[in-house]
Design a protein around this motif. Structure first.
Motif, PDB file in Angstrom:
ATOM      1  N   PHE A  85       0.638  -0.849   0.046  1.00  0.00           N
ATOM      2  CA  PHE A  85       0.435   0.473  -0.198  1.00  0.00           C
ATOM      3  C   PHE A  85       0.701   1.328  -0.389  1.00  0.00           C
ATOM      4  O   PHE A  85       0.267   2.290  -0.482  1.00  0.00           O
ATOM      5  CB  PHE A  85      -1.239   0.313   1.446  1.00  0.00           C
ATOM      6  CG  PHE A  85      -2.238  -1.026   0.899  1.00  0.00           C
ATOM      7  CD1 PHE A  85      -3.431  -0.409   0.196  1.00  0.00           C
ATOM      8  CD2 PHE A  85      -2.067  -2.516   1.317  1.00  0.00           C
ATOM      9  CE1 PHE A  85      -4.445  -1.174   0.135  1.00  0.00           C
ATOM     10  CE2 PHE A  85      -3.194  -2.447   1.298  1.00  0.00           C
ATOM     11  CZ  PHE A  85      -4.521  -2.275   0.666  1.00  0.00           C
ATOM     12  N   LEU A  86       2.007   1.527   0.873  1.00  0.00           N
ATOM     13  CA  LEU A  86       2.315   2.172   0.819  1.00  0.00           C
ATOM     14  C   LEU A  86       2.736   3.056  -0.328  1.00  0.00           C
ATOM     15  O   LEU A  86       3.305   4.402  -0.616  1.00  0.00           O
ATOM     16  CB  LEU A  86       3.935   2.332   1.712  1.00  0.00           C
ATOM     17  CG  LEU A  86       3.296   2.072   3.530  1.00  0.00           C
ATOM     18  CD1 LEU A  86       4.363   2.292   4.481  1.00  0.00           C
ATOM     19  CD2 LEU A  86       2.712   3.171   4.062  1.00  0.00           C
ATOM     20  N   PRO A  87       4.050   1.976  -1.012  1.00  0.00           N
ATOM     21  CA  PRO A  87       4.493   2.492  -1.824  1.00  0.00           C
ATOM     22  C   PRO A  87       3.816   3.055  -3.513  1.00  0.00           C
ATOM     23  O   PRO A  87       3.229   4.068  -4.522  1.00  0.00           O
ATOM     24  CB  PRO A  87       5.028   1.477  -3.003  1.00  0.00           C
ATOM     25  CG  PRO A  87       5.847   0.221  -1.812  1.00  0.00           C
ATOM     26  CD  PRO A  87       4.269   0.595  -0.653  1.00  0.00           C
ATOM     27  N   TRP A  88       2.143   2.264  -3.358  1.00  0.00           N
ATOM     28  CA  TRP A  88       1.104   2.390  -4.336  1.00  0.00           C
ATOM     29  C   TRP A  88       0.725   3.572  -3.970  1.00  0.00           C
ATOM     30  O   TRP A  88      -0.069   4.881  -4.972  1.00  0.00           O
ATOM     31  CB  TRP A  88       0.168   0.907  -4.233  1.00  0.00           C
ATOM     32  CG  TRP A  88      -0.728   1.545  -4.732  1.00  0.00           C
ATOM     33  CD1 TRP A  88      -1.271   2.222  -6.274  1.00  0.00           C
ATOM     34  CD2 TRP A  88      -1.666   0.488  -5.232  1.00  0.00           C
ATOM     35  NE1 TRP A  88      -2.843   1.764  -7.177  1.00  0.00           N
ATOM     36  CE2 TRP A  88      -2.597   0.725  -6.693  1.00  0.00           C
ATOM     37  CE3 TRP A  88      -2.997  -0.826  -4.135  1.00  0.00           C
ATOM     38  CZ2 TRP A  88      -3.476   0.026  -6.612  1.00  0.00           C
ATOM     39  CZ3 TRP A  88      -3.146  -1.609  -4.593  1.00  0.00           C
ATOM     40  CH2 TRP A  88      -4.417  -1.227  -5.865  1.00  0.00           C
ATOM     41  N   ILE A 129       0.292   9.847  -5.345  1.00  0.00           N
ATOM     42  CA  ILE A 129       0.579  10.953  -5.186  1.00  0.00           C
ATOM     43  C   ILE A 129       1.761  11.848  -6.408  1.00  0.00           C
ATOM     44  O   ILE A 129       0.923  12.439  -6.753  1.00  0.00           O
ATOM     45  CB  ILE A 129       1.040  11.668  -3.630  1.00  0.00           C
ATOM     46  CG1 ILE A 129      -0.218  10.275  -2.303  1.00  0.00           C
ATOM     47  CG2 ILE A 129       1.102  12.887  -3.594  1.00  0.00           C
ATOM     48  CD1 ILE A 129       0.554  10.333  -1.310  1.00  0.00           C
ATOM     49  N   ILE A 130       1.775  10.974  -6.547  1.00  0.00           N
ATOM     50  CA  ILE A 130       2.809  11.608  -7.440  1.00  0.00           C
ATOM     51  C   ILE A 130       2.471  11.880  -8.860  1.00  0.00           C
ATOM     52  O   ILE A 130       2.398  12.859  -9.493  1.00  0.00           O
ATOM     53  CB  ILE A 130       4.325  11.009  -7.731  1.00  0.00           C
ATOM     54  CG1 ILE A 130       5.016  10.841  -6.325  1.00  0.00           C
ATOM     55  CG2 ILE A 130       5.160  11.033  -8.679  1.00  0.00           C
ATOM     56  CD1 ILE A 130       5.947  10.384  -5.971  1.00  0.00           C
ATOM     57  N   THR A 131       1.235  10.754  -9.064  1.00  0.00           N
ATOM     58  CA  THR A 131       0.447  10.872 -10.582  1.00  0.00           C
ATOM     59  C   THR A 131      -0.277  12.000 -10.407  1.00  0.00           C
ATOM     60  O   THR A 131      -0.602  12.319 -11.410  1.00  0.00           O
ATOM     61  CB  THR A 131       0.404  10.031 -10.776  1.00  0.00           C
ATOM     62  OG1 THR A 131      -0.066   8.879 -10.369  1.00  0.00           O
ATOM     63  CG2 THR A 131       1.999   9.206 -11.425  1.00  0.00           C
ATOM     64  N   GLY A 132      -0.751  12.405  -9.644  1.00  0.00           N
ATOM     65  CA  GLY A 132      -1.947  13.277  -8.724  1.00  0.00           C
ATOM     66  C   GLY A 132      -3.240  12.364  -8.692  1.00  0.00           C
ATOM     67  O   GLY A 132      -4.134  12.683  -9.263  1.00  0.00           O
ATOM     68  N   ASP A 133      -3.396  11.546  -8.681  1.00  0.00           N
ATOM     69  CA  ASP A 133      -4.774  10.384  -8.602  1.00  0.00           C
ATOM     70  C   ASP A 133      -4.858  10.814  -6.863  1.00  0.00           C
ATOM     71  O   ASP A 133      -4.431   9.821  -6.186  1.00  0.00           O
ATOM     72  CB  ASP A 133      -4.620   9.311  -8.579  1.00  0.00           C
ATOM     73  CG  ASP A 133      -5.713   8.580  -9.117  1.00  0.00           C
ATOM     74  OD1 ASP A 133      -6.517   9.113  -9.259  1.00  0.00           O
ATOM     75  OD2 ASP A 133      -5.342   6.872  -9.363  1.00  0.00           O
ATOM     76  N   LEU A 141      -6.613   4.067  -0.928  1.00  0.00           N
ATOM     77  CA  LEU A 141      -6.055   3.261  -0.126  1.00  0.00           C
ATOM     78  C   LEU A 141      -6.015   3.650   1.238  1.00  0.00           C
ATOM     79  O   LEU A 141      -5.464   2.834   2.216  1.00  0.00           O
ATOM     80  CB  LEU A 141      -4.870   3.514  -1.498  1.00  0.00           C
ATOM     81  CG  LEU A 141      -5.042   2.718  -3.061  1.00  0.00           C
ATOM     82  CD1 LEU A 141      -3.785   3.288  -3.552  1.00  0.00           C
ATOM     83  CD2 LEU A 141      -5.520   1.263  -2.915  1.00  0.00           C
ATOM     84  N   GLY A 142      -5.602   4.718   0.863  1.00  0.00           N
ATOM     85  CA  GLY A 142      -5.258   5.269   2.726  1.00  0.00           C
ATOM     86  C   GLY A 142      -5.941   4.816   3.858  1.00  0.00           C
ATOM     87  O   GLY A 142      -5.927   3.884   4.585  1.00  0.00           O
ATOM     88  N   ILE A 143      -6.993   4.355   3.327  1.00  0.00           N
ATOM     89  CA  ILE A 143      -8.741   4.358   3.975  1.00  0.00           C
ATOM     90  C   ILE A 143      -8.086   3.134   4.180  1.00  0.00           C
ATOM     91  O   ILE A 143      -8.550   2.382   5.874  1.00  0.00           O
ATOM     92  CB  ILE A 143      -9.582   5.431   3.794  1.00  0.00           C
ATOM     93  CG1 ILE A 143      -9.963   6.324   3.983  1.00  0.00           C
ATOM     94  CG2 ILE A 143     -10.557   4.625   4.809  1.00  0.00           C
ATOM     95  CD1 ILE A 143     -10.704   7.085   2.771  1.00  0.00           C
ATOM     96  N   LEU A 144      -8.245   2.462   3.421  1.00  0.00           N
ATOM     97  CA  LEU A 144      -8.751   0.907   2.869  1.00  0.00           C
ATOM     98  C   LEU A 144      -6.840   0.122   3.954  1.00  0.00           C
ATOM     99  O   LEU A 144      -7.229  -0.819   4.752  1.00  0.00           O
ATOM    100  CB  LEU A 144      -8.007  -0.068   1.750  1.00  0.00           C
ATOM    101  CG  LEU A 144      -8.588  -1.497   1.471  1.00  0.00           C
ATOM    102  CD1 LEU A 144      -9.426  -1.687   2.285  1.00  0.00           C
ATOM    103  CD2 LEU A 144      -8.083  -1.422   0.195  1.00  0.00           C
TER     104      LEU A 144
END
Length: 374
Positions: free
Chosen positions: A275-278, A283-287, A294-297
């Motif tokens: 999850f952390l790299p994803w 965030i980097i790609t603006g999504d 993903l953070g909530i999950l």
């Protein structure tokens, strides 16, 4: 101090020394006997299957033991193949997506360089040119020293990785030898299990036998309970991640959930390895929406793991959840990663000894009025 007190103190010191000596012997023997411990556990697991082949199918116990080893090994290898296939499926998905993601990251870093880093570099160059010759030399020497340190660090890291790979390759023959020993010991123990049971029944008349049997029974149930608890926790993680990914509309949710559940086995790393790299990439790609989802999950997975693990582990190995939590924490502090297993195991051993009234007997012995095993 009276003579009675002196004898009590002497017996107390003797008990403490005996406990430390026993622990030392167990630790020393564990480095030599662990293949046979694994073989014993495997023989214990395969015992019902061997009994079935002997009693129901009228097979010789040796052939029953061999057949059970083949079936259980096949089941284990099949499970590993299934896990590897799912991991490969997930990696293929990542590999197919990787070129586009790398291109997006390249564009992002190029934009970051043009907008942020290049102006900062120009400002630093202007500031450096405005310094005196001695100050410029000092800055230049510092940069060169930093570069040399970085190169040295990379070189040492490469040497360490190469040494580690060499050591892994060097241990492959030893691993193969240990595997052969485990398989042979597994066969002989499973084949002659009933003979050992008959031999053990000869000691039923001794008063200590019932206590020892209580301890062994408690440890056996705790071992299977711990395995069941970990499988339960991994299954819960798998379904939470799968449902979350389905809600987020992510491609290949089953494969990703399987990979996350696989990493959930690993101490410390856990699902954060997925999850952390994803999240960082999103965030980097603006999504931002996907990153928040993903953070909530990930938070839900971590929360349920920390809340449910003491409860599930405690219930399955027969200790209170607070005791399981303390055992996990103390085990991690003393033994690191392996403390996640050793901590609850030590707690179960202490509980088993308490249930067998071993501590009562030792206390009576220290006081000078030992109560015989009943």
């Amino acid at each position: 101090m009276s003579t009675e007190r002196l004898w009590q103190l002497a017996r107390f010191i003797g008990v403490i020394l005996a406990l430390f000596l026993t622990g030392f012997i167990i630790i020393r023997l564990s480095s030599l006997m662990y293949p046979f411990v694994f073989a014993f556990l495997l023989a214990l697991l395969s015992r019902p299957l061997v009994d079935f082949f002997q009693k129901r199918l009228r097979l010789n116990r040796g052939w029953g033991a061999l057949l059970s080893i083949i079936l259980m090994s096949g089941l284990l290898i099949g499970s590993l193949v299934l896990i590897v296939m799912q991991l490969i499926r997930g990696l293929v998905f990542v590999a197919n997506q990787l070129p586009d993601q790398i291109q997006e990251l390249s564009l992002y870093f190029q934009k970051l360089y043009n907008d942020k880093l290049a102006p900062m570099w120009n400002d630093a160059s202007e500031a450096l040119r405005s310094l005196g010759p001695s100050q410029q030399n000092t800055v230049q020497n510092s940069i060169e020293s930093l570069g040399s340190s970085l190169a040295s660090f990379i070189g040492e890291g490469s040497k360490s990785i190469a040494t580690m790979l060499q050591s892994v390759l060097a241990t492959l023959p030893s691993i193969a030898l240990i595997l052969v020993i485990v398989l042979l010991a597994w066969f002989f123990l499973a084949k002659d299990w009933h003979k050992y049971e008959i031999r053990m029944k000869q000691y039923e008349m001794f008063p200590w036998f019932a206590r020892a049997e209580t301890v062994v029974s408690s440890l056996r149930s705790a071992l299977f309970g711990y395995i069941k608890a970990q499988l339960t926790l991994i299954t819960i993680t798998f379904f939470i991640v799968l449902i979350g990914l389905l809600v987020l509309g992510v491609d290949h949710p089953f494969a990703i959930a399987f990979i996350a559940a696989f990493f959930d086995i690993l101490p410390y790393l856990g699902t954060g390895s997925v999850f952390l790299p994803w999240i960082a990439y999103s965030i980097i790609t603006g999504d931002t929406g996907l990153a928040i989802g993903l953070g909530i999950l990930y938070a839900v997975v971590i929360l349920q793991r920390n809340i449910m693990e003491p409860k599930i582990v405690g219930d399955n190995i027969g200790i209170q959840p607070i005791t399981a939590l303390i055992a996990l924490f103390v085990g991690i502090k003393f033994f690191g990663v392996f403390g996640l297993i050793l901590g609850p195991l030590v707690a179960v051993i202490i509980k088993a000894l308490y249930n067998a009234q071993i501590f009562h007997y030792l206390w009576d012995f220290i006081k000078g009025s030992p109560t015989p095993f009943r």
